[in-house]
Scaffold this active site. Structure first.
Site, PDB file in Angstrom:
ATOM      1  N   ALA A 111       0.778  -1.249   0.000  1.00 15.66           N
ATOM      2  CA  ALA A 111       0.000   0.000   0.000  1.00 15.66           C
ATOM      3  C   ALA A 111       0.808   1.297   0.000  1.00 15.66           C
ATOM      4  O   ALA A 111       0.313   2.326  -0.452  1.00 15.66           O
ATOM      5  CB  ALA A 111      -0.945   0.007   1.200  1.00 15.66           C
ATOM      6  N   LYS A 118      -2.912   4.546  -4.003  1.00 15.42           N
ATOM      7  CA  LYS A 118      -4.017   3.660  -4.374  1.00 15.42           C
ATOM      8  C   LYS A 118      -4.890   3.332  -3.160  1.00 15.42           C
ATOM      9  O   LYS A 118      -6.101   3.173  -3.294  1.00 15.42           O
ATOM     10  CB  LYS A 118      -3.473   2.408  -5.055  1.00 15.42           C
ATOM     11  N   ASP A 165       1.815  -2.922   4.056  1.00 13.04           N
ATOM     12  CA  ASP A 165       3.093  -2.776   3.354  1.00 13.04           C
ATOM     13  C   ASP A 165       4.188  -3.395   4.210  1.00 13.04           C
ATOM     14  O   ASP A 165       4.176  -3.249   5.431  1.00 13.04           O
ATOM     15  CB  ASP A 165       3.414  -1.307   3.062  1.00 13.04           C
ATOM     16  N   ASP A 189      -0.489  -4.278  -6.142  1.00  8.39           N
ATOM     17  CA  ASP A 189       0.283  -3.297  -6.906  1.00  8.39           C
ATOM     18  C   ASP A 189       1.753  -3.589  -6.540  1.00  8.39           C
ATOM     19  O   ASP A 189       2.300  -3.007  -5.605  1.00  8.39           O
ATOM     20  CB  ASP A 189      -0.132  -1.880  -6.502  1.00  8.39           C
ATOM     21  N   CYS A 220       4.336  -0.834 -12.579  1.00  4.69           N
ATOM     22  CA  CYS A 220       4.602   0.350 -13.403  1.00  4.69           C
ATOM     23  C   CYS A 220       5.884   0.110 -14.209  1.00  4.69           C
ATOM     24  O   CYS A 220       6.753   0.963 -14.286  1.00  4.69           O
ATOM     25  CB  CYS A 220       4.690   1.614 -12.550  1.00  4.69           C
TER      26      CYS A 220
END
Lengths: 292, 151
Positions: free
Chosen positions: A105, A110, A128, A171, A222
């Site tokens: 996170a 996000k 996280d 993510d 990404c």
């Protein structure tokens, strides 16, 4: 980046965007804080701002002024976020009242978007594994008023499995080529791909165990590297009970690649989405959606 | 000062009572939230049970129990925002700068001494203290410096 020439159709546009231009600054409205007069205030501060064509919560500022230095930002009325970075949460589409896990996170872009879409209702676990990055995660949760977020500090591969979730965002940590391209225009090295893809796969595998039946996982990075994107997705559909779902979106994009160098990922990859910097004058992004 | 009951006895009910008596917040105004007590302070989070995990934080810390009294946080008051009906003062830009510089402004509020919400241009920006017809800022130094640079 030359290694991507065979898979990026509009190579010239990609190269020019990365080499010659700064990304367009963008902000995402935070409805948990922003009042009815948000747009008036935003346009007052950034007269050249315009709404994104595909996400009504996102505004492109078209300004050299720092988006992080305004009263609206201080109050948490918006979050500074690259336009492409808002896609994974849009694809996950969490609903108020659901149980949602954000596996990686920090720093919170996000997670605060998830909280906003959930209208602060339900359960959001913002996890996280990097204790140092929790400081920025907390700061962003507080500033945006994301009261639904509960912060945990587990290695995503080892989050306890008693609780099952309706939706999970992975993510994943990645080589970050989509953001680094503007700085160095160099791809990451092979060992990095190898190490990261192993971690990425294990994160999604644990996410599957944490997911309710019929639940949804969104996997995003990404980076441009197929080793961290399509290769991971291929292994997941081969080795778990997750099925890949087609992503329908209005965002300018291309579909995931079916092959790269000597590797074949299969036609299913066309269900996934790649955003290149020239699509939105933003960062790069890869998104895949699974259902259990 | 309201909320100055002894520390041992302060529970979630005291927090609700304080919010209601000091700021006019009704339970139904924030019914989708719940208040929990953790690490000695009160946290505002969604009305949902927590799975059995080790948490760093749960929601947003919005009331601190100092041992002598309850103190709202700046983030907490920002969330309550428009629902605050009492103990709120509107300040001009000049007054806000004075407060952020660590100085006091004069106000006759006709309320008991205690914490107040500071409102600027229609938004609650943070927490202040009202005492002897003077208001001082209780916005943390870091956030106050950031805000001052934007004014």
């Amino acid at each position: 980046m030359e290694r991507y020439k065979p898979i990026i159709e509009d190579w010239q546009a990609f190269r020019e965007e990365c080499k010659n231009k700064e990304a367009v600054k963008a902000v995402r409205k935070n409805p948990l804080k922003a009042g009815d007069n948000f747009e008036d205030r935003l346009f007052d501060q950034f007269p050249e701002a315009e709404k994104s064509g595909w996400n009504p919560q996102v505004y492109r500022l078209n300004s050299k002024e720092s988006a992080g230095k305004s009263m609206l930002h201080w109050r948490g009325d918006y979050y500074v976020q690259e336009e492409s970075a808002s896609l994974p949460v849009e694809v996950l589409n969490p609903q108020p009242g659901e149980k949602v896990l954000d596996m990686c996170a920090a720093p919170g872009g996000k997670t605060t978007q998830l909280a906003a879409k959930m209208e602060n209702k339900g359960l959001l676990i913002s996890n996280d594994d990097n204790a140092q990055r929790l400081k920025s995660l907390h700061a962003n949760i507080y500033r945006t008023g994301s009261t639904v977020a509960r912060v945990t500090n587990y290695d995503g591969r080892r989050i306890p499995k008693e609780q099952k979730y309706d939706r999970i965002l992975v993510d994943a940590p990645c080589s970050g080529e989509g953001n680094n391209a503007r700085r160095t225009f160099e791809s990451a090295d092979e060992h990095e791909y190898e190490n990261l893809s192993e971690i990425q796969q294990k994160l999604v595998e644990n996410a599957e165990k944490l997911l309710k039946d019929d639940g949804v996982i969104v996997y995003s990075t990404c980076t441009f590297a197929p080793e961290e994107n399509e290769a991971v997705v291929k292994k997941i559909i081969e080795e778990t009970d997750l099925t890949l779902e087609n992503i329908e979106t209005d965002v300018p994009h291309v579909r995931g690649v079916e092959e790269f160098e000597d590797k074949d990922f299969g036609s299913e990859m066309s269900k996934t989405v790649r955003i290149y910097p020239h699509h939105l004058q933003s960062g790069g992004m890869y998104v895949a959606r699974f259902r259990k | 000062m309201p909320g100055s009951e002894s520390r041992e006895k302060l529970g979630v009910k005291d927090a609700w009572k304080y919010l209601n008596e000091r700021f006019g917040i009704r339970k139904e105004d924030i019914e989708s939230y719940k208040i929990i007590k953790k690490s000695g302070d009160f946290w505002l989070t969604s009305n949902h049970s927590e799975p059995d995990l080790e948490y760093e934080t749960v929601g947003i810390r919005f009331l601190r129990d100092t041992g002598k009294y309850i103190k709202p946080t700046t983030y907490g008051l920002q969330i309550l925002g428009g629902k605050i009906e009492s103990a709120i003062i509107e300040v001009s830009k000049k007054e806000l700068i004075t407060l952020l510089d660590g100085d006091m402004i004069e106000r006759e509020l006709g309320i008991e001494k205690g914490y107040v919400a500071i409102e600027y241009e229609g938004d609650v920006v943070g927490c202040g203290l009202y005492k002897d017809e003077l208001v001082s800022s209780r916005i943390s130094t870091g956030r106050a410096d950031e805000l001052k640079n934007l004014l």
